[in-house]
Design a protein around this motif. Structure first.
Motif, PDB file in Angstrom:
ATOM      1  N   CYS A 274       0.668  -1.166  -0.073  1.00  0.00           N
ATOM      2  CA  CYS A 274      -0.055  -0.008   0.287  1.00  0.00           C
ATOM      3  C   CYS A 274       0.917   1.334  -0.205  1.00  0.00           C
ATOM      4  O   CYS A 274       0.532   2.240   0.321  1.00  0.00           O
ATOM      5  CB  CYS A 274      -1.037  -0.022   1.076  1.00  0.00           C
ATOM      6  SG  CYS A 274      -0.251  -0.263   2.633  1.00  0.00           S
ATOM      7  N   ILE A 275       2.076   1.232  -0.535  1.00  0.00           N
ATOM      8  CA  ILE A 275       2.989   2.526  -0.618  1.00  0.00           C
ATOM      9  C   ILE A 275       2.409   3.172  -1.620  1.00  0.00           C
ATOM     10  O   ILE A 275       2.002   2.413  -2.841  1.00  0.00           O
ATOM     11  CB  ILE A 275       4.593   2.018  -0.921  1.00  0.00           C
ATOM     12  CG1 ILE A 275       5.300   3.540  -0.707  1.00  0.00           C
ATOM     13  CG2 ILE A 275       4.804   1.439  -2.034  1.00  0.00           C
ATOM     14  CD1 ILE A 275       5.489   3.680   0.800  1.00  0.00           C
ATOM     15  N   ASN A 276       2.036   4.497  -1.623  1.00  0.00           N
ATOM     16  CA  ASN A 276       1.361   5.338  -2.578  1.00  0.00           C
ATOM     17  C   ASN A 276       0.000   4.958  -3.105  1.00  0.00           C
ATOM     18  O   ASN A 276      -0.413   5.306  -4.000  1.00  0.00           O
ATOM     19  CB  ASN A 276       2.326   5.377  -3.947  1.00  0.00           C
ATOM     20  CG  ASN A 276       3.702   5.974  -3.374  1.00  0.00           C
ATOM     21  OD1 ASN A 276       4.629   5.186  -4.020  1.00  0.00           O
ATOM     22  ND2 ASN A 276       3.835   6.814  -2.709  1.00  0.00           N
ATOM     23  N   SER A 278      -3.968   4.911  -3.281  1.00  0.00           N
ATOM     24  CA  SER A 278      -4.721   6.181  -3.315  1.00  0.00           C
ATOM     25  C   SER A 278      -6.356   5.585  -3.921  1.00  0.00           C
ATOM     26  O   SER A 278      -6.164   4.496  -4.481  1.00  0.00           O
ATOM     27  CB  SER A 278      -4.415   7.253  -4.346  1.00  0.00           C
ATOM     28  OG  SER A 278      -4.466   6.816  -5.718  1.00  0.00           O
ATOM     29  N   LYS A 281      -6.374   5.403  -7.720  1.00  0.00           N
ATOM     30  CA  LYS A 281      -5.815   4.630  -8.534  1.00  0.00           C
ATOM     31  C   LYS A 281      -6.143   3.028  -8.250  1.00  0.00           C
ATOM     32  O   LYS A 281      -6.322   2.346  -9.075  1.00  0.00           O
ATOM     33  CB  LYS A 281      -4.155   4.814  -8.338  1.00  0.00           C
ATOM     34  CG  LYS A 281      -3.834   6.057  -9.042  1.00  0.00           C
ATOM     35  CD  LYS A 281      -2.308   5.977  -8.738  1.00  0.00           C
ATOM     36  CE  LYS A 281      -1.636   7.109  -9.401  1.00  0.00           C
ATOM     37  NZ  LYS A 281      -0.136   7.047  -9.263  1.00  0.00           N
ATOM     38  N   TYR A 286      -8.166   0.362  -1.758  1.00  0.00           N
ATOM     39  CA  TYR A 286      -8.294   1.446  -0.680  1.00  0.00           C
ATOM     40  C   TYR A 286      -9.635   1.256   0.233  1.00  0.00           C
ATOM     41  O   TYR A 286      -9.519   1.536   1.527  1.00  0.00           O
ATOM     42  CB  TYR A 286      -8.536   2.766  -1.463  1.00  0.00           C
ATOM     43  CG  TYR A 286      -8.542   3.923  -0.684  1.00  0.00           C
ATOM     44  CD1 TYR A 286      -7.287   4.803  -0.437  1.00  0.00           C
ATOM     45  CD2 TYR A 286      -9.666   4.228  -0.079  1.00  0.00           C
ATOM     46  CE1 TYR A 286      -7.206   5.763   0.258  1.00  0.00           C
ATOM     47  CE2 TYR A 286      -9.479   5.665   0.617  1.00  0.00           C
ATOM     48  CZ  TYR A 286      -8.440   6.141   0.789  1.00  0.00           C
ATOM     49  OH  TYR A 286      -8.206   7.439   1.584  1.00  0.00           O
ATOM     50  N   ASP A 308      -1.054   7.735   6.336  1.00  0.00           N
ATOM     51  CA  ASP A 308      -0.087   8.401   5.269  1.00  0.00           C
ATOM     52  C   ASP A 308       0.431   7.480   4.271  1.00  0.00           C
ATOM     53  O   ASP A 308       1.715   6.927   4.777  1.00  0.00           O
ATOM     54  CB  ASP A 308       0.908   9.463   5.801  1.00  0.00           C
ATOM     55  CG  ASP A 308       1.449  10.136   4.640  1.00  0.00           C
ATOM     56  OD1 ASP A 308       1.345   9.831   3.471  1.00  0.00           O
ATOM     57  OD2 ASP A 308       2.267  11.236   5.052  1.00  0.00           O
ATOM     58  N   TYR A 309      -0.339   7.058   3.303  1.00  0.00           N
ATOM     59  CA  TYR A 309       0.286   5.884   2.300  1.00  0.00           C
ATOM     60  C   TYR A 309       1.512   6.472   1.462  1.00  0.00           C
ATOM     61  O   TYR A 309       2.167   5.328   1.031  1.00  0.00           O
ATOM     62  CB  TYR A 309      -0.956   5.491   1.558  1.00  0.00           C
ATOM     63  CG  TYR A 309      -1.922   4.674   2.230  1.00  0.00           C
ATOM     64  CD1 TYR A 309      -1.729   3.660   2.943  1.00  0.00           C
ATOM     65  CD2 TYR A 309      -3.211   5.320   2.134  1.00  0.00           C
ATOM     66  CE1 TYR A 309      -2.808   3.029   3.838  1.00  0.00           C
ATOM     67  CE2 TYR A 309      -4.162   4.569   3.008  1.00  0.00           C
ATOM     68  CZ  TYR A 309      -3.975   3.497   3.757  1.00  0.00           C
ATOM     69  OH  TYR A 309      -5.143   2.952   4.251  1.00  0.00           O
ATOM     70  N   ASP A 310       1.718   7.372   1.472  1.00  0.00           N
ATOM     71  CA  ASP A 310       2.963   7.977   0.751  1.00  0.00           C
ATOM     72  C   ASP A 310       3.980   8.165   1.653  1.00  0.00           C
ATOM     73  O   ASP A 310       5.447   8.412   0.973  1.00  0.00           O
ATOM     74  CB  ASP A 310       2.840   9.459   0.249  1.00  0.00           C
ATOM     75  CG  ASP A 310       1.517   9.572  -1.026  1.00  0.00           C
ATOM     76  OD1 ASP A 310       1.449   8.398  -1.806  1.00  0.00           O
ATOM     77  OD2 ASP A 310       0.952  10.625  -0.941  1.00  0.00           O
ATOM     78  N   ASP A 311       4.094   7.941   2.935  1.00  0.00           N
ATOM     79  CA  ASP A 311       5.085   7.952   3.746  1.00  0.00           C
ATOM     80  C   ASP A 311       5.925   6.696   3.832  1.00  0.00           C
ATOM     81  O   ASP A 311       5.243   5.381   4.128  1.00  0.00           O
ATOM     82  CB  ASP A 311       4.692   8.315   5.275  1.00  0.00           C
ATOM     83  CG  ASP A 311       5.795   8.674   6.156  1.00  0.00           C
ATOM     84  OD1 ASP A 311       6.816   8.097   6.016  1.00  0.00           O
ATOM     85  OD2 ASP A 311       5.557   9.562   6.932  1.00  0.00           O
ATOM     86  N   ASN A 312       7.244   6.607   3.432  1.00  0.00           N
ATOM     87  CA  ASN A 312       8.018   5.458   3.516  1.00  0.00           C
ATOM     88  C   ASN A 312       9.010   5.378   4.260  1.00  0.00           C
ATOM     89  O   ASN A 312       9.973   4.728   4.232  1.00  0.00           O
ATOM     90  CB  ASN A 312       8.426   5.403   1.831  1.00  0.00           C
ATOM     91  CG  ASN A 312       9.395   6.424   1.775  1.00  0.00           C
ATOM     92  OD1 ASN A 312       9.836   7.290   2.126  1.00  0.00           O
ATOM     93  ND2 ASN A 312      10.223   6.306   0.533  1.00  0.00           N
ATOM     94  N   GLU A 316       9.450   0.866   2.411  1.00  0.00           N
ATOM     95  CA  GLU A 316       8.610   0.761   1.044  1.00  0.00           C
ATOM     96  C   GLU A 316       7.756  -0.292   1.081  1.00  0.00           C
ATOM     97  O   GLU A 316       6.565  -0.270   0.433  1.00  0.00           O
ATOM     98  CB  GLU A 316       9.496   0.633  -0.144  1.00  0.00           C
ATOM     99  CG  GLU A 316      10.722   1.982  -0.595  1.00  0.00           C
ATOM    100  CD  GLU A 316       9.657   2.959  -1.151  1.00  0.00           C
ATOM    101  OE1 GLU A 316       8.754   2.566  -1.915  1.00  0.00           O
ATOM    102  OE2 GLU A 316      10.227   4.162  -1.337  1.00  0.00           O
TER     103      GLU A 316
END
Length: 528
Positions: A274-276, A278, A281, A286, A308-312, A316
């Motif tokens: 689930c990195i990035n 949304s 997409k 989701y 926060d799925y964009d936080d790596n 990753e």
């Protein structure tokens, strides 16, 4: 068979006053949050951090060398042998460790949606969130099935028990040890929940071929009119994302068997990267992250509790685990007929392979055995950027038997059911990693949908000059210049050089399959 001593120790552990068997999802959520193991997100999911182990630890995985299985196992870097004495000693230590815990949680369920070949399993956890994980990932029994349940394999998961390599005979504090004979899996020193999932998969990869069933590291879905499709590929190549299609019903996202009756899901849930992530997409995934779902290493806002799925910053390899019925568009039960379309997914870091190509049977067998892709950041410890690799059958870390066993079974299935195989590159185009760019998901979806609809069966193609695979020249919704990778490079001669380097790497890798027929070697591999 479990020896009387091993069996008595296990029975004694499971009869302890600290054991809760088959706790409900709300119970496990309560326990995980009140005991400080995990936090509740705004969506009702629980999120846990797994410490320094945020992916599998392949160097710490072993199979016990036993008389009943030692001549069947493909021993080597993947399947490392360990002695029964080491196993027995660690088993007793893990049992004694678990006895000291205030609470233990036991899940009883199954692996395999085909009731004729399913495996009865039980998992013993010291962490409530990990028991919630297995509850959602494996097949949950009905009340009637639970009453008659007798475990054929047991996982003992003790993350807080750390081995002493000098004393215990392991490579590190971490160990994942499978005894096929005693039917027990020991896991210690790592909190990464994926080790439990993949241990059972490895066991099914050992047991199912003996029944004439092909076990596969793939996702699967089916159309409204019953046309099934398989998607092979390692973590990060798009298996989960591309099989979760609103126009098709999901059978499963990662592990399947293919019997004489058709395909079936080995699991009862999904384990999605689930990195990035949304909603736009990947709306199905989701939307599946809600009460009862488990997030691994996903950072949340401390005030709003929003993920926060964009936080790596942790890894990753952030993950979401949820039961398959959290996806609306599924087939129930998780079985279907024989697939007419098979897709091999690869993330080519060289930017050489076409975004989609049609394979002959021989090419399909060659690429299945090769299993070329790139290891992506976070899927294993120490991987911080993509690395080219060959993972046999797109699942080498989980295959106890020789690769040719699985490849020959797949070849037979392709022949029997006239399945069309496509190689799809979800990796880079226009140059190598760092120069080119990742293939756009919308183009990959368009290509795959065309393949599944049969629209690529009779289209005009051109032959890739290095690999000999057929590339469609036009696909609706995809720019024509994308379809031939050579045309996407600013310097075609640089493409030729890199393509030949990759072809040489294929040939070098394939030398390990010395017993493979000449048809596969000569007709399936690179031509230049």
């Amino acid at each position: 068979m479990i020896s009387s001593k091993i069996g008595d120790e296990l029975k004694n552990l499971l009869s302890g006053a600290n054991v809760t068997t088959q706790p409900s999802v709300p119970e496990l959520v309560e326990k995980a949050t009140t005991r400080g193991e995990a936090k509740l997100t705004v969506d009702g999911a629980v999120t846990a951090q797994t410490g320094k182990y945020t992916g599998r630890s392949p160097g710490d995985k072993f199979i016990v060398e036993e008389a009943s299985s030692k001549d069947k196992i493909d021993w080597g870097d993947v399947n490392r042998p360990i002695s029964s004495d080491v196993f027995d000693s660690l088993y007793t230590k893990v049992i004694n460790h678990l006895k000291t815990k205030d609470e233990l949680y036991v899940f009883k369920g199954f692996a395999g949606a085909d009731k004729d070949s399913r495996l009865s399993i039980q998992v013993v956890n010291e962490y409530a969130w990990q028991n919630l994980f297995v509850h959602q990932l494996f097949i949950r029994p009905t009340e009637e099935e639970l009453q008659a349940h007798e475990a054929q394999f047991t996982i003992l998961a003790a993350p807080s028990f750390k081995a002493d390599p000098a004393v215990d005979g392991t490579n590190s504090e971490t160990f994942i040890i499978v005894s096929m004979e005693k039917r027990i899996v020991l896991i210690g020193g790592t909190e990464y929940a994926g080790e439990m999932k993949k241990s059972i998969f490895s066991i099914m990869n050992y047991l199912l071929p003996e029944k004439g069933i092909l076990s596969m590291h793939c996702s699967a879905n089916v159309s409204e009119d019953g046309e099934a499709a398989l998607f092979f590929g390692l973590s990060g190549t798009g298996k989960t994302t591309l099989s979760a299609d609103s126009d098709r019903k999901l059978i499963g996202d990662d592990e399947h068997g293919w019997s004489d009756n058709g395909v079936f899901n080995i699991e009862g849930g999904c384990y999605a990267k689930c990195i990035n992530l949304s909603q736009k997409k990947e709306p199905e995934i989701y939307g599946a992250i809600r009460f009862g779902s488990v997030l691994e290493n996903v950072v949340i806002n401390p005030e709003t509790r929003a993920p926060d799925y964009d936080d790596n910053s942790l890894t990753e390899n952030t993950r979401a685990a949820y039961p398959i019925h959290y996806i609306d568009n599924i087939v129930t039960p998780s079985v279907a007929g024989h697939p007419k379309t098979i897709v091999f997914l690869t993330a080519d870091a060289f930017g050489v392979l076409p975004p989609i190509s049609k394979l002959t049977k021989e090419q399909a067998m060659y690429h299945f055995l090769s299993g070329f892709t790139s290891k992506l950041a976070g899927t294993e410890r120490g991987i911080t950027s993509p690395e080219a690799t060959f993972s046999t059958c797109f699942g080498s870390p989980f295959l106890p038997l020789p690769a040719t066993v699985y490849a020959e079974m797949l070849g037979k299935k392709i022949d029997e059911h006239n399945s069309q195989v496509f190689l799809v590159n979800t990796g880079w185009t226009g140059g190598v990693y760092g120069v080119g760019k990742r293939m756009e998901l919308k183009y990959t979806r368009a290509m795959i949908r065309a393949a599944l609809a049969g629209k690529l069966n009779d289209v005009t193609t051109e032959t890739n000059g290095v690999f000999g695979i057929e590339m469609p020249t036009t696909i609706e919704g995809v720019p024509s210049e994308v379809l031939n990778p050579r045309n996407a490079w600013a310097d075609p001669q640089a493409y030729d050089k890199k393509a030949k380097e990759l072809a040489d790497a294929f040939r070098e890798n394939f030398k390990k399959f010395g017993t493979v027929s000449e048809d596969i070697t000569l007709k399936g591999g690179p031509i230049a």
